[in-house]
Scaffold this active site. Structure first.
Site, PDB file in Angstrom:
ATOM      1  N   HIS A 262       0.838  -1.220   0.000  1.00 28.62           N
ATOM      2  CA  HIS A 262       0.000   0.000   0.000  1.00 28.62           C
ATOM      3  C   HIS A 262       0.870   1.266   0.000  1.00 28.62           C
ATOM      4  O   HIS A 262       0.953   1.935  -1.012  1.00 28.62           O
ATOM      5  CB  HIS A 262      -1.009   0.042   1.153  1.00 28.62           C
ATOM      6  CG  HIS A 262      -1.907  -1.150   1.203  1.00 28.62           C
ATOM      7  ND1 HIS A 262      -2.738  -1.491   0.168  1.00 28.62           N
ATOM      8  CD2 HIS A 262      -2.093  -2.116   2.154  1.00 28.62           C
ATOM      9  CE1 HIS A 262      -3.412  -2.589   0.475  1.00 28.62           C
ATOM     10  NE2 HIS A 262      -3.036  -2.997   1.665  1.00 28.62           N
ATOM     11  N   ASP A 313      -4.992  -8.138  -3.209  1.00 31.65           N
ATOM     12  CA  ASP A 313      -5.269  -7.977  -1.784  1.00 31.65           C
ATOM     13  C   ASP A 313      -6.568  -8.654  -1.331  1.00 31.65           C
ATOM     14  O   ASP A 313      -6.583  -9.843  -1.054  1.00 31.65           O
ATOM     15  CB  ASP A 313      -5.251  -6.474  -1.469  1.00 31.65           C
ATOM     16  CG  ASP A 313      -5.205  -6.173   0.018  1.00 31.65           C
ATOM     17  OD1 ASP A 313      -5.176  -7.111   0.815  1.00 31.65           O
ATOM     18  OD2 ASP A 313      -5.195  -4.986   0.388  1.00 31.65           O
TER      19      ASP A 313
HETATM   20 ZN   LIG Z   1      -3.237  -6.816   2.726  1.00 33.30          ZN
END
Ligand SMILES: [Zn+2]
Length: 440
Positions: A262, A313
């Site tokens: 991220h 994810d």
């Molecule tokens: Zn993750």
């Protein structure tokens, strides 16, 4: 290819599935004819496979109060209900879906380790082995990243009851790594480590887990979640006295074997500092959009020469073309201009190559020494009609969808004319599992 498009390319592959030679303008007619544009398979560098069972099931509003943290509570509920068979079946279906869209390897950030009451399985690596079995059944390449999860927040806050399946102390984690290591001896599998986040692994634990890695294999990939949401940045400032990435770069030996997952909330100085370490960022645009995390500042990071790959994810998206389209459009919407990356094709090439580095496997480019992970696009798809080879990948990403026809992983032909070789059986088992999980 790294040098651009070429025609009539012959790709020689050895018995282990590694490319030995690449010959453009070849007149050969032996072997398998790949009748369409061929690009390197995309590494998926961030996955929590079990979350696929939950995708699209947390989308009903609760009076405008939904955040990452309310989503996480609902996700924990699923994490605490699945059994080993569920883990394997869900992951196998996910990996088939990823393959069909052109992801040829997956970095599995695997954090559900124990029985529902929190006690380890008799085989500590039971659930990790289920991930290995699912990857093997689907044919996808795997970087398995067993997660060290110790605390519920910065400052070594005790874990919460709903985190009981994730928690290991350092001895338990070492035992887990050692139990998984023998499975990572094939060219299809790599083992890495994943200190979950600076929330869940404090500074002392991070040092300890890096020492474990050094004593086993100092070249193992290291992945961690970082700076995903603004609340995490504020807590890091309070407890560590620095923003998460600022702290990490100053206090850990971050290099190209690391992957910052991220890293959405960066100052320009952090962006430059992270880029200079050689680490990759795992961009997960569909999940970051779904969770309302924020938008990664690509221009600053790219100017600094930063590495990046893509992950799916939570698996609300399963398609490299969709992830890259989202990624580019987020940048355009924020900056109100077009073509923020130099081109979708350049972004694809970079994320494939850097994603290979982050995966710790020889993947992500068509070159000798790399695994024969090949995606053959469908020349009959309407988005790809007409000449102009230079814009094929742009059209796939921006205007396509369902453009992948054949997929090879390590030279194995796993997706044939859009269908996975074992797709129907895996799909049947998945339907039963989902029915039990949600209607049982
Ligand atoms: Zn993750």
């Amino acid at each position: 290819m790294p040098s651009g498009w070429a025609n009539d390319v012959r790709i020689d592959v050895d018995a282990s599935g590694t490319i030995t030679e690449i010959t453009p303008d070849s007149a050969t007619r032996e072997g398998i004819h790949l009748a369409g544009p061929v690009v390197p398979g995309m590494p998926n560098i961030h996955s929590h496979a079990f979350q696929r069972a939950f995708a699209g099931r947390a989308e009903r509003a609760h009076g405008g109060t939904d955040t990452f943290w309310t989503w996480r509570r609902a996700m924990y509920d699923v994490a605490n209900r699945i059994d080993p068979d569920d883990v394997e079946v869900i992951a196998a279906q996910l990996y088939v879906d990823l393959l069909r869209n052109g992801f040829t390897s997956v970095a599995e950030f695997h954090y559900v380790h124990h029985q529902p009451d929190g006690t380890p399985y008799a085989n500590r690596a039971e659930l990790g082995e289920r991930i290995l079995a699912a990857a093997s059944a689907s044919g996808i390449g795997l970087t398995l990243l067993p997660v060290l999860y110790r605390w519920s927040d910065f400052g070594d806050a005790p874990p919460r009851d709903e985190q009981r399946r994730f928690i290991n102390d350092l001895d338990g984690y070492a035992a887990l790594l050692d139990a998984l290591a023998p499975h990572a001896s094939s060219p299809a599998v790599r083992l890495g480590i994943a200190p979950h986040s600076l929330r869940a692994v404090g500074p002392r634990d991070l040092d300890a887990v890096l020492a474990l890695r050094a004593s086993r294999d100092a070249t193992m990939p290291v992945h961690l979640h970082i700076a995903e949401v603004t609340g995490e940045v504020e807590r890091a400032l309070d407890v560590l006295g620095a923003r998460p990435v600022e702290w990490l770069v100053a206090n850990a030996p971050v290099d190209e074997r690391w992957c910052a997952v991220h890293a959405v909330h960066l100052t320009e100085a952090e962006s430059r500092a992270l880029a200079q370490t050689g680490a990759s960022v795992a961009l997960c645009p569909s999940t970051e959009g779904n969770l309302g995390d924020g938008v990664f500042d690509w221009p600053a990071y790219h100017r600094a020469g930063g590495r990046a790959g893509i992950g799916t994810d939570s698996h609300v998206g399963l398609d490299p073309a969709e992830e890259l389209r989202w990624f580019e459009y987020d940048q355009r919407l924020r900056d109100r201009r077009r073509t923020v990356a130099t081109s979708p094709q350049d972004l694809y090439v970079q994320c494939a190559r850097d994603g290979g580095v982050a995966s710790g496997r020889p993947i992500g480019a068509l070159a000798p020494g790399m695994r024969a992970d090949l995606v053959v696009l469908d020349p009959d798809h309407s988005a790809l009609a007409g000449g102009d080879v230079e814009t094929i990948v742009d059209r796939w990403i921006i205007a396509g969808g369902g453009c992948v026809r054949d997929v090879f992983v390590g030279g194995e032909h796993v997706v044939v004319a859009g269908s996975h070789k074992d797709g129907p059986g895996i799909r049947r088992r998945y339907a039963v599992t989902m029915n039990n999980l949600w209607n049982g």
